[in-house]
Design a protein around this motif. Structure first.
Motif, PDB file in Angstrom:
ATOM      1  N   TRP A 129       0.818  -1.209   0.000  1.00 18.90           N
ATOM      2  CA  TRP A 129       0.000   0.000   0.000  1.00 18.90           C
ATOM      3  C   TRP A 129       0.856   1.265   0.000  1.00 18.90           C
ATOM      4  O   TRP A 129       0.336   2.362  -0.215  1.00 18.90           O
ATOM      5  N   ASP A 130       2.166   1.116   0.243  1.00 16.40           N
ATOM      6  CA  ASP A 130       3.026   2.286   0.420  1.00 16.40           C
ATOM      7  C   ASP A 130       4.094   2.394  -0.658  1.00 16.40           C
ATOM      8  O   ASP A 130       5.140   3.002  -0.443  1.00 16.40           O
ATOM      9  N   ASP A 131       3.829   1.810  -1.831  1.00 19.62           N
ATOM     10  CA  ASP A 131       4.832   1.848  -2.898  1.00 19.62           C
ATOM     11  C   ASP A 131       4.153   2.268  -4.201  1.00 19.62           C
ATOM     12  O   ASP A 131       3.673   3.393  -4.313  1.00 19.62           O
ATOM     13  N   ASP A 132       4.101   1.383  -5.181  1.00 20.91           N
ATOM     14  CA  ASP A 132       3.491   1.710  -6.469  1.00 20.91           C
ATOM     15  C   ASP A 132       1.982   1.915  -6.321  1.00 20.91           C
ATOM     16  O   ASP A 132       1.370   1.420  -5.371  1.00 20.91           O
ATOM     17  N   PRO A 133       1.367   2.630  -7.277  1.00 16.62           N
ATOM     18  CA  PRO A 133      -0.093   2.769  -7.248  1.00 16.62           C
ATOM     19  C   PRO A 133      -0.771   1.401  -7.155  1.00 16.62           C
ATOM     20  O   PRO A 133      -0.415   0.463  -7.873  1.00 16.62           O
ATOM     21  N   ASN A 134      -1.742   1.306  -6.257  1.00 18.68           N
ATOM     22  CA  ASN A 134      -2.390   0.026  -5.985  1.00 18.68           C
ATOM     23  C   ASN A 134      -3.780   0.319  -5.432  1.00 18.68           C
ATOM     24  O   ASN A 134      -3.911   0.975  -4.397  1.00 18.68           O
ATOM     25  N   GLN A 135      -4.802  -0.138  -6.112  1.00 18.12           N
ATOM     26  CA  GLN A 135      -6.185   0.135  -5.705  1.00 18.12           C
ATOM     27  C   GLN A 135      -7.020  -1.067  -6.132  1.00 18.12           C
ATOM     28  O   GLN A 135      -7.476  -1.156  -7.259  1.00 18.12           O
ATOM     29  N   ARG A 136      -7.224  -2.004  -5.195  1.00 19.49           N
ATOM     30  CA  ARG A 136      -7.812  -3.278  -5.612  1.00 19.49           C
ATOM     31  C   ARG A 136      -8.397  -4.039  -4.432  1.00 19.49           C
ATOM     32  O   ARG A 136      -8.124  -3.733  -3.270  1.00 19.49           O
ATOM     33  N   ALA A 137      -9.169  -5.072  -4.755  1.00 19.52           N
ATOM     34  CA  ALA A 137      -9.674  -6.011  -3.757  1.00 19.52           C
ATOM     35  C   ALA A 137      -9.693  -7.396  -4.389  1.00 19.52           C
ATOM     36  O   ALA A 137      -9.892  -7.534  -5.600  1.00 19.52           O
ATOM     37  N   ARG A 138      -9.502  -8.425  -3.554  1.00 23.43           N
ATOM     38  CA  ARG A 138      -9.504  -9.788  -4.075  1.00 23.43           C
ATOM     39  C   ARG A 138      -9.901 -10.772  -2.987  1.00 23.43           C
ATOM     40  O   ARG A 138      -9.826 -10.475  -1.788  1.00 23.43           O
ATOM     41  N   VAL A 139     -10.308 -11.975  -3.441  1.00 28.37           N
ATOM     42  CA  VAL A 139     -10.704 -13.066  -2.550  1.00 28.37           C
ATOM     43  C   VAL A 139      -9.948 -14.307  -2.987  1.00 28.37           C
ATOM     44  O   VAL A 139     -10.001 -14.691  -4.164  1.00 28.37           O
ATOM     45  N   ASP A 140      -9.244 -14.946  -2.042  1.00 29.19           N
ATOM     46  CA  ASP A 140      -8.412 -16.099  -2.369  1.00 29.19           C
ATOM     47  C   ASP A 140      -8.549 -17.196  -1.323  1.00 29.19           C
ATOM     48  O   ASP A 140      -8.948 -16.938  -0.177  1.00 29.19           O
ATOM     49  N   ILE A 141      -8.175 -18.404  -1.714  1.00 26.76           N
ATOM     50  CA  ILE A 141      -7.887 -19.477  -0.766  1.00 26.76           C
ATOM     51  C   ILE A 141      -6.398 -19.774  -0.901  1.00 26.76           C
ATOM     52  O   ILE A 141      -5.904 -20.055  -1.999  1.00 26.76           O
ATOM     53  N   LEU A 142      -5.690 -19.693   0.235  1.00 19.00           N
ATOM     54  CA  LEU A 142      -4.239 -19.846   0.258  1.00 19.00           C
ATOM     55  C   LEU A 142      -3.850 -21.169   0.915  1.00 19.00           C
ATOM     56  O   LEU A 142      -4.604 -21.725   1.718  1.00 19.00           O
ATOM     57  N   VAL A 143      -2.659 -21.632   0.603  1.00 20.72           N
ATOM     58  CA  VAL A 143      -2.122 -22.790   1.314  1.00 20.72           C
ATOM     59  C   VAL A 143      -1.854 -22.382   2.760  1.00 20.72           C
ATOM     60  O   VAL A 143      -1.613 -21.208   3.065  1.00 20.72           O
ATOM     61  N   GLY A 144      -1.923 -23.340   3.656  1.00 18.35           N
ATOM     62  CA  GLY A 144      -1.659 -23.051   5.055  1.00 18.35           C
ATOM     63  C   GLY A 144      -0.257 -22.509   5.258  1.00 18.35           C
ATOM     64  O   GLY A 144       0.702 -22.994   4.654  1.00 18.35           O
ATOM     65  N   GLY A 145      -0.141 -21.496   6.090  1.00 17.67           N
ATOM     66  CA  GLY A 145       1.158 -20.919   6.402  1.00 17.67           C
ATOM     67  C   GLY A 145       1.659 -19.883   5.420  1.00 17.67           C
ATOM     68  O   GLY A 145       2.749 -19.327   5.609  1.00 17.67           O
ATOM     69  N   ALA A 146       0.895 -19.583   4.370  1.00 19.20           N
ATOM     70  CA  ALA A 146       1.329 -18.577   3.393  1.00 19.20           C
ATOM     71  C   ALA A 146       1.292 -17.187   4.021  1.00 19.20           C
ATOM     72  O   ALA A 146       0.448 -16.901   4.873  1.00 19.20           O
ATOM     73  N   PRO A 147       2.198 -16.288   3.621  1.00 17.15           N
ATOM     74  CA  PRO A 147       2.154 -14.910   4.130  1.00 17.15           C
ATOM     75  C   PRO A 147       0.822 -14.248   3.801  1.00 17.15           C
ATOM     76  O   PRO A 147       0.226 -14.512   2.749  1.00 17.15           O
ATOM     77  N   ILE A 148       0.374 -13.389   4.685  1.00 15.54           N
ATOM     78  CA  ILE A 148      -0.935 -12.762   4.529  1.00 15.54           C
ATOM     79  C   ILE A 148      -1.028 -11.944   3.247  1.00 15.54           C
ATOM     80  O   ILE A 148      -2.097 -11.831   2.641  1.00 15.54           O
ATOM     81  N   ASP A 149       0.103 -11.380   2.789  1.00 14.64           N
ATOM     82  CA  ASP A 149       0.085 -10.499   1.619  1.00 14.64           C
ATOM     83  C   ASP A 149       0.651 -11.171   0.371  1.00 14.64           C
ATOM     84  O   ASP A 149       1.012 -10.497  -0.593  1.00 14.64           O
ATOM     85  N   THR A 150       0.696 -12.495   0.360  1.00  8.09           N
ATOM     86  CA  THR A 150       1.314 -13.186  -0.767  1.00  8.09           C
ATOM     87  C   THR A 150       0.509 -13.050  -2.054  1.00  8.09           C
ATOM     88  O   THR A 150      -0.726 -13.043  -2.039  1.00  8.09           O
ATOM     89  N   GLU A 158       2.216 -14.958  -4.563  1.00 10.46           N
ATOM     90  CA  GLU A 158       2.969 -16.020  -5.211  1.00 10.46           C
ATOM     91  C   GLU A 158       2.015 -17.101  -5.715  1.00 10.46           C
ATOM     92  O   GLU A 158       1.121 -17.544  -4.991  1.00 10.46           O
ATOM     93  N   GLU A 159       2.219 -17.521  -6.950  1.00  8.28           N
ATOM     94  CA  GLU A 159       1.336 -18.516  -7.557  1.00  8.28           C
ATOM     95  C   GLU A 159       1.283 -19.802  -6.739  1.00  8.28           C
ATOM     96  O   GLU A 159       0.218 -20.425  -6.607  1.00  8.28           O
ATOM     97  N   ALA A 160       2.411 -20.202  -6.170  1.00  4.47           N
ATOM     98  CA  ALA A 160       2.457 -21.445  -5.397  1.00  4.47           C
ATOM     99  C   ALA A 160       1.661 -21.355  -4.100  1.00  4.47           C
ATOM    100  O   ALA A 160       1.310 -22.387  -3.515  1.00  4.47           O
ATOM    101  N   ASP A 161       1.379 -20.139  -3.633  1.00  2.91           N
ATOM    102  CA  ASP A 161       0.644 -19.955  -2.375  1.00  2.91           C
ATOM    103  C   ASP A 161      -0.864 -19.862  -2.582  1.00  2.91           C
ATOM    104  O   ASP A 161      -1.626 -19.983  -1.620  1.00  2.91           O
ATOM    105  N   ILE A 162      -1.301 -19.615  -3.804  1.00  6.23           N
ATOM    106  CA  ILE A 162      -2.715 -19.340  -4.071  1.00  6.23           C
ATOM    107  C   ILE A 162      -3.359 -20.564  -4.717  1.00  6.23           C
ATOM    108  O   ILE A 162      -3.044 -20.925  -5.851  1.00  6.23           O
ATOM    109  N   ILE A 163      -4.267 -21.193  -3.980  1.00  5.47           N
ATOM    110  CA  ILE A 163      -4.991 -22.355  -4.509  1.00  5.47           C
ATOM    111  C   ILE A 163      -6.109 -21.893  -5.430  1.00  5.47           C
ATOM    112  O   ILE A 163      -6.314 -22.439  -6.514  1.00  5.47           O
ATOM    113  N   VAL A 164      -6.847 -20.889  -4.990  1.00  7.21           N
ATOM    114  CA  VAL A 164      -7.993 -20.371  -5.741  1.00  7.21           C
ATOM    115  C   VAL A 164      -8.008 -18.854  -5.639  1.00  7.21           C
ATOM    116  O   VAL A 164      -7.841 -18.306  -4.545  1.00  7.21           O
TER     117      VAL A 164
END
Length: 234
Positions: free
Chosen positions: A103-124, A126-132
């Motif tokens: 939120w404190d770098d490049d322009p960014n204005q968005r929202a999303r909904v994901d299912i992540l693998v357990g233990g993934a960083p909250i702000d990830t 990474e394709e390997a961390d995102i199941i859906v």
């Protein structure tokens, strides 16, 4: 008690506050708030009542920020659908998709909904961390999106994770202007609003108090007394 207590997710309708959910906010984000009916968020944005006209939660901020709402759950075998109701109000001129959720770098204005693998960083991202990825705002989308119900079949995507703990994540980032992301009626399972079915052999609650049943019980009681008296006389 929330009607969602028997779902894969706990308290998906937010009738028990934020019980079962973890919230994390950064920058100038306000704590994720709960409301019922129409409400006005900081920045003047109006959020209408949810489709079920009960409690929902939403993001707000006073400046550049990031907000996350997550819940871990264990994947069940069989049919798995993602359900949720969403409302979006973006007061910037467009949605912007950066390479990160910063939120404190490049322009960014968005929202999303994901299912992540357990233990993934909250702000990830990474394709390997995102199941859906079940939802994401895109440049050119309407800036105000009225409440909509989403239903996404994720059975195949979650099949390799049956019995494992994964993470449901709502993420909202803004550094261009105010942004409200409202959420309600969340579940992963067969239905959006699960409940305990009544057993097939269970009697209706009022069956033992109906006039016919009361009369029948009284008749049995009289017959029982007559039987006792007959034995005594014998």
């Amino acid at each position: 008690m929330s009607s969602f207590s028997h779902a894969n997710l706990i308290n998906g309708d937010f009738e028990d506050g934020l019980a079962g959910w973890t919230t994390q906010v950064f920058g100038s984000a306000n704590p994720i708030e709960r409301a019922e009916g129409e409400t006005t968020a900081q920045g003047g944005g109006t959020i209408p009542a949810s489709p079920t006209d009960d409690h929902y939660v939403f993001t707000s901020q006073s400046g550049p920020a990031a907000s996350y709402l997550t819940q871990s759950f264990t994947v069940s075998e069989g049919l798995n659908k993602v359900f949720f109701d969403l409302f979006v109000r973006n007061q910037a001129s467009d949605f912007i998709i950066a390479d990160t959720l910063d939120w404190d770098d490049d322009p960014n204005q968005r929202a999303r909904v994901d299912i992540l693998v357990g233990g993934a960083p909250i702000d990830t991202l990474e394709e390997a961390d995102i199941i859906v990825n079940a939802f994401e705002t895109q440049p050119g989308d309407p800036l105000v999106q009225d409440w909509r119900t989403f239903e996404v079949d994720v059975s195949d995507a979650l099949a390799p994770y049956v019995g494992q703990e994964v993470v449901f994540r709502f993420a909202q980032v803004d550094n261009q202007n105010f942004f409200n992301f409202a959420i309600d009626n969340v579940n992963v399972g067969e239905t959006q609003v699960p409940g305990d079915p009544e057993p097939a052999d269970a009697l209706p609650v009022n069956s033992l108090t109906s006039p016919g049943m009361v009369l029948l019980i009284g008749l049995f009681a009289i017959l029982g007394l007559l039987a006792v008296q007959t034995r005594r006389l014998g």
